[in-house]
Design an enzyme around this catalytic site. Structure first.
Site, PDB file in Angstrom:
ATOM      1  CG  HIS A 138      -1.719   1.205   1.452  1.00 36.50           C
ATOM      2  ND1 HIS A 138      -3.047   1.304   1.080  1.00 36.50           N
ATOM      3  CD2 HIS A 138      -1.401   2.408   2.013  1.00 36.50           C
ATOM      4  CE1 HIS A 138      -3.501   2.497   1.392  1.00 36.50           C
ATOM      5  NE2 HIS A 138      -2.524   3.189   1.970  1.00 36.50           N
ATOM      6  CD  GLU A 139       2.116   3.504   3.621  1.00 28.34           C
ATOM      7  OE1 GLU A 139       2.522   4.612   3.207  1.00 28.34           O
ATOM      8  OE2 GLU A 139       1.011   3.347   4.155  1.00 28.34           O
ATOM      9  CG  HIS A 142       0.397   6.058  -0.652  1.00 26.94           C
ATOM     10  ND1 HIS A 142      -0.754   6.646  -1.136  1.00 26.94           N
ATOM     11  CD2 HIS A 142       0.049   5.490   0.548  1.00 26.94           C
ATOM     12  CE1 HIS A 142      -1.743   6.443  -0.288  1.00 26.94           C
ATOM     13  NE2 HIS A 142      -1.289   5.747   0.743  1.00 26.94           N
ATOM     14  CD  GLU A 208      -4.764   6.513   2.499  1.00 30.56           C
ATOM     15  OE1 GLU A 208      -4.520   5.281   2.552  1.00 30.56           O
ATOM     16  OE2 GLU A 208      -3.895   7.372   2.724  1.00 30.56           O
TER      17      GLU A 208
END
Length: 287
Positions: A138-139, A142, A208
């Protein structure tokens, strides 16, 4: 799923970026109209603040939360996972840092070519290997989507407006003469927040959801991220230990809203994110 830039996030970024640009120009024009040369000075000061925030913000942020950059020798599993995920996402490998905090969370700061993925010791304690991989994916998503730097630019006016409003209340309480000055800047700050906050919320929630989809594309495991979010939500329901690092300064960038978040509504509902991931998991299983 195959990894690719998130088109919805790109569209949202363009719209929100344009809205913030219009807000900057409009706010500058308002200052010039109301304050003349003093307004020009304030606008220039704000521009300098933005530049400094973009250049020096990431290292200052890491220092502010007590993040310690770790090597593969110190944290072989953690650094190895981030490196592998970065290769899969075709992004420069971010640095990895650990924050000594009992509050389970993760966040990313910096630009695509100079990003740092941070996790708390609390997160390392409560997540399984698959859940940790999903959160790190997930990071990394980003980083691949460039949205951390865009979020920094978009959120600064709102943060400045809120800080100025708080300072204005404090100034106004000092003396009768300061009431008018505090009221004036308080109104200006309120206008700034009202104009920019909706854009920041739109971008924050879009990034997100996009990072959730990106994590699934990188790992192929929507269930692991859904499980991780559920674990982190349960963990955050209890008060953090008194020695926990305050993550409020990076709350907009955390994978879930920390207990110290000044603006908890920036994040989309965790339950809704989990529901989307479960639906994505069923879709992947049937294809």
């Amino acid at each position: 799923m195959h990894w690719s830039r998130d088109r919805w996030l790109v569209a949202t970024t363009v719209v929100s970026g344009g809205a913030v640009l219009v807000g900057y120009v409009g706010f500058t024009a308002l200052l010039l109209n109301l304050l003349g040369s003093l307004g020009a000075f304030v606008a220039l000061l704000f521009g300098c603040l933005l530049f400094v925030f973009l250049v020096a913000g990431p290292p200052l942020t890491l220092r502010g939360v007590g993040a310690n950059v770790v090597t593969a020798r110190e944290e072989p599993v953690l650094v190895g996972l981030v490196s592998r995920l970065a290769q899969q996402g075709d992004v420069p490998t971010p640095a990895v840092a650990v924050v000594d905090s009992s509050e389970a969370n993760a966040f990313t700061v910096g630009w695509r070519g100079d990003a740092t993925v941070c996790v708390t010791t609390g997160l390392l304690d409560v997540l399984s290997r698959d859940e940790l991989t999903a959160v790190l994916a997930h990071e990394v998503a980003h980083v691949a989507n460039y949205d951390s730097s865009v979020m920094t630019v978009a959120s600064l006016p709102t943060l400045v407006g809120l800080s100025t409003a708080e300072a204005s209340v404090d100034v106004a309480s000092k003396s009768l003469q300061a009431v008018f000055l505090g009221l004036f800047f308080g109104v200006l700050s309120a206008v700034l927040v009202v104009l920019t906050a909706p854009v920041v919320v739109l971008l924050s929630r879009a990034r997100e959801y996009a990072a959730d989809r990106g994590a699934v594309a990188l790992t192929g495991d929507a269930g692991a991220l859904a499980s991780a979010l559920q674990t982190l939500t349960v963990d955050d329901s209890s008060p953090p230990a008194s020695d926990a690092r305050d993550l409020g300064v990076v709350s907009a960038f955390c994978v879930v809203s920390p207990t110290s978040a000044p603006l908890p509504w920036l994040h989309p509902s965790t339950d809704r994110r989990i529901a989307r991931l479960r639906e994505l998991e069923r879709t992947v299983e049937t294809t």
